[in-house]
Design a protein around this motif. Sequence first.
Motif, PDB file in Angstrom:
ATOM      1  N   PRO A   5       0.691  -1.323  -0.027  1.00  0.00           N
ATOM      2  CA  PRO A   5       0.008  -0.017  -0.032  1.00  0.00           C
ATOM      3  C   PRO A   5       0.733   1.367  -0.039  1.00  0.00           C
ATOM      4  N   LYS A   6       0.380   2.245  -0.473  1.00  0.00           N
ATOM      5  CA  LYS A   6       0.991   3.616  -0.199  1.00  0.00           C
ATOM      6  C   LYS A   6       1.439   3.749   1.360  1.00  0.00           C
ATOM      7  N   GLU A   7       2.635   4.452   1.539  1.00  0.00           N
ATOM      8  CA  GLU A   7       3.249   4.661   2.773  1.00  0.00           C
ATOM      9  C   GLU A   7       3.607   3.353   3.646  1.00  0.00           C
ATOM     10  N   TYR A   8       3.668   2.430   2.748  1.00  0.00           N
ATOM     11  CA  TYR A   8       4.507   1.090   3.260  1.00  0.00           C
ATOM     12  C   TYR A   8       5.936   1.367   3.447  1.00  0.00           C
ATOM     13  N   PRO A   9       6.598   0.981   4.582  1.00  0.00           N
ATOM     14  CA  PRO A   9       7.939   1.317   4.879  1.00  0.00           C
ATOM     15  C   PRO A   9       8.927   0.190   4.289  1.00  0.00           C
ATOM     16  N   TYR A  10       9.759   0.591   3.591  1.00  0.00           N
ATOM     17  CA  TYR A  10      10.653  -0.101   3.178  1.00  0.00           C
ATOM     18  C   TYR A  10      12.327   0.287   3.211  1.00  0.00           C
ATOM     19  N   ARG A  25       9.292   5.565   2.798  1.00  0.00           N
ATOM     20  CA  ARG A  25       7.877   5.025   2.564  1.00  0.00           C
ATOM     21  C   ARG A  25       7.371   5.120   1.185  1.00  0.00           C
ATOM     22  N   THR A  26       6.842   3.973   0.826  1.00  0.00           N
ATOM     23  CA  THR A  26       6.355   4.241  -0.843  1.00  0.00           C
ATOM     24  C   THR A  26       5.198   5.379  -0.768  1.00  0.00           C
ATOM     25  N   GLN A  27       5.373   6.158  -1.982  1.00  0.00           N
ATOM     26  CA  GLN A  27       4.364   7.343  -2.420  1.00  0.00           C
ATOM     27  C   GLN A  27       3.237   6.732  -3.248  1.00  0.00           C
ATOM     28  N   HIS A  28       3.357   5.513  -3.731  1.00  0.00           N
ATOM     29  CA  HIS A  28       2.346   4.802  -4.443  1.00  0.00           C
ATOM     30  C   HIS A  28       1.881   3.547  -4.134  1.00  0.00           C
ATOM     31  N   ALA A  29       0.926   2.989  -4.080  1.00  0.00           N
ATOM     32  CA  ALA A  29       0.383   1.622  -3.888  1.00  0.00           C
ATOM     33  C   ALA A  29       1.068   0.616  -5.067  1.00  0.00           C
ATOM     34  N   ILE A  30       1.374  -0.255  -4.719  1.00  0.00           N
ATOM     35  CA  ILE A  30       2.202  -1.317  -5.720  1.00  0.00           C
ATOM     36  C   ILE A  30       1.397  -2.637  -5.896  1.00  0.00           C
ATOM     37  N   LEU A  31       1.138  -3.156  -7.067  1.00  0.00           N
ATOM     38  CA  LEU A  31       0.925  -4.643  -7.230  1.00  0.00           C
ATOM     39  C   LEU A  31       1.839  -5.293  -8.359  1.00  0.00           C
ATOM     40  N   GLY A  32       2.410  -6.427  -7.793  1.00  0.00           N
ATOM     41  CA  GLY A  32       3.464  -7.117  -8.872  1.00  0.00           C
ATOM     42  C   GLY A  32       3.415  -8.494  -8.457  1.00  0.00           C
ATOM     43  N   GLY A  33       4.491  -9.117  -8.980  1.00  0.00           N
ATOM     44  CA  GLY A  33       5.185 -10.453  -8.755  1.00  0.00           C
ATOM     45  C   GLY A  33       6.185 -10.316  -7.747  1.00  0.00           C
ATOM     46  N   GLY A  34       6.349 -11.310  -6.881  1.00  0.00           N
ATOM     47  CA  GLY A  34       7.441 -10.948  -5.914  1.00  0.00           C
ATOM     48  C   GLY A  34       7.493 -12.189  -5.086  1.00  0.00           C
ATOM     49  N   ARG A  35       8.566 -12.079  -4.127  1.00  0.00           N
ATOM     50  CA  ARG A  35       8.828 -13.057  -2.978  1.00  0.00           C
ATOM     51  C   ARG A  35       8.800 -12.512  -1.748  1.00  0.00           C
ATOM     52  N   PHE A  57      16.314  -1.338  -7.197  1.00  0.00           N
ATOM     53  CA  PHE A  57      15.843  -0.531  -8.242  1.00  0.00           C
ATOM     54  C   PHE A  57      14.463  -0.223  -8.642  1.00  0.00           C
ATOM     55  N   ILE A  58      13.731  -1.517  -8.625  1.00  0.00           N
ATOM     56  CA  ILE A  58      12.277  -1.646  -9.307  1.00  0.00           C
ATOM     57  C   ILE A  58      11.342  -0.979  -8.051  1.00  0.00           C
ATOM     58  N   LEU A  59      11.864  -1.112  -6.785  1.00  0.00           N
ATOM     59  CA  LEU A  59      10.864  -0.654  -5.965  1.00  0.00           C
ATOM     60  C   LEU A  59      11.121   0.967  -5.902  1.00  0.00           C
ATOM     61  N   TRP A  60      12.379   1.358  -5.903  1.00  0.00           N
ATOM     62  CA  TRP A  60      12.730   2.755  -6.054  1.00  0.00           C
ATOM     63  C   TRP A  60      11.748   3.606  -7.092  1.00  0.00           C
ATOM     64  N   VAL A  61      11.790   2.752  -8.208  1.00  0.00           N
ATOM     65  CA  VAL A  61      10.925   3.178  -9.426  1.00  0.00           C
ATOM     66  C   VAL A  61       9.361   3.417  -9.050  1.00  0.00           C
ATOM     67  N   LEU A  62       9.029   2.183  -8.605  1.00  0.00           N
ATOM     68  CA  LEU A  62       7.483   2.101  -8.482  1.00  0.00           C
ATOM     69  C   LEU A  62       6.859   2.939  -7.210  1.00  0.00           C
ATOM     70  N   ALA A  63       7.868   3.050  -6.268  1.00  0.00           N
ATOM     71  CA  ALA A  63       7.442   3.649  -4.947  1.00  0.00           C
ATOM     72  C   ALA A  63       7.388   5.328  -5.054  1.00  0.00           C
ATOM     73  N   ASN A  64       8.216   5.667  -6.178  1.00  0.00           N
ATOM     74  CA  ASN A  64       8.168   7.147  -6.175  1.00  0.00           C
ATOM     75  C   ASN A  64       7.793   7.885  -7.432  1.00  0.00           C
ATOM     76  N   PHE A  65       7.448   7.131  -8.472  1.00  0.00           N
ATOM     77  CA  PHE A  65       7.231   8.124  -9.587  1.00  0.00           C
ATOM     78  C   PHE A  65       6.058   7.542 -10.757  1.00  0.00           C
ATOM     79  N   LYS A  66       5.562   8.517 -11.402  1.00  0.00           N
ATOM     80  CA  LYS A  66       4.262   8.241 -11.998  1.00  0.00           C
ATOM     81  C   LYS A  66       4.353   7.878 -13.341  1.00  0.00           C
ATOM     82  N   THR A  67       5.584   8.300 -14.379  1.00  0.00           N
ATOM     83  CA  THR A  67       5.906   8.128 -15.649  1.00  0.00           C
ATOM     84  C   THR A  67       7.149   7.800 -15.920  1.00  0.00           C
TER      85      THR A  67
END
Length: 305
Positions: free
Chosen positions: A33-38, A48-58, A105-115
């Motif tokens: 979710p948004k504001e998830y700590p990582y 903290r994530t600035q955006h909610a994220i859905l994906g494949g992971g472990r 890297f992937i979490l940095w991208v999805l947590a912080n940016f829109k485009t």
Amino acid sequence: MCTSFISHLNNGLYFARTMDFPSTSPWRPVYLPKEYPYRPILEPKRQRTQHAILGGGRQIDTQTYLLADGVNDCGLVCAELYFPYEAKYALQTDSNKWNLSPQDFILWVLANFKTVAEVRMHLKEINLVSSTWYHTDKIYPYHWLLLDKSGATAILEPKSTALTLTELPLGILTNTPNMTKQLIKLRQFLNLPPDSNLATLQMALRQFKDPLPTGTIPTDRFAIAAILKSQLTATATTSDLFRILDQVIIPPTDAFHLKNHDYTHYQTVLNPSTQTYTFHDIATDTWQHLDLNRLKYHTSQHFFR
């Protein structure tokens, strides 16, 4: 190991992939979710994530997840794929930049940016470091595909420590070799002149009638995905995208693949506009259909078994 492509269907834009990366623990859908700590492994403080994220992971531990692909609530998509022999990372941290391991890297991208454009603008702020990550004892070579809901695409091939986003001309990404060499190999397979332009290449893909490659090496999977994607009809659906993914599966058919877990673990198709995500676990033939916009309001679950 891993094949991905982007496709425009009548009902929208889609990203599709196989996940062939070795793993002894299961890949599953992950929701953050948004504001998830990582915490990036090389940074002292949690973010903290600035955006909610859905994906494949472990799931690594109770609060830490390794993402292989995903979409955020602005429709930005990022996916990592194996890039052995060619990936180059910095050997030291840089106090003037965000220091990220390849897995961060992937979490940095999805947590912080829109485009994709935002990622390009901020790429100079990070330093990709040759570093292990949490419980892993290896340094993994990756490259990354980016897509946003406007249809903008790019890839990051870290062939030097000077990071730049480059074009994804056919909307296909597999593994080593790099994109320039992949396109050279594809032209050779299609019996095209080495200087043939993109339009000529696309026409040859649409008109291709010969047998497809039968191997599972990255250049074979690149050619298969490019040909089948180019020949989709106007009535194609997401089922057709999964049928393309079926053609590039790496099966666990020999001792080497079984020992290294280097075979297809899951397939996924996602829509960046609707942020819907379909996950197919190969071993159990289990399908999960998830909607990020519904999860934001109706679940506290992070890992979907």
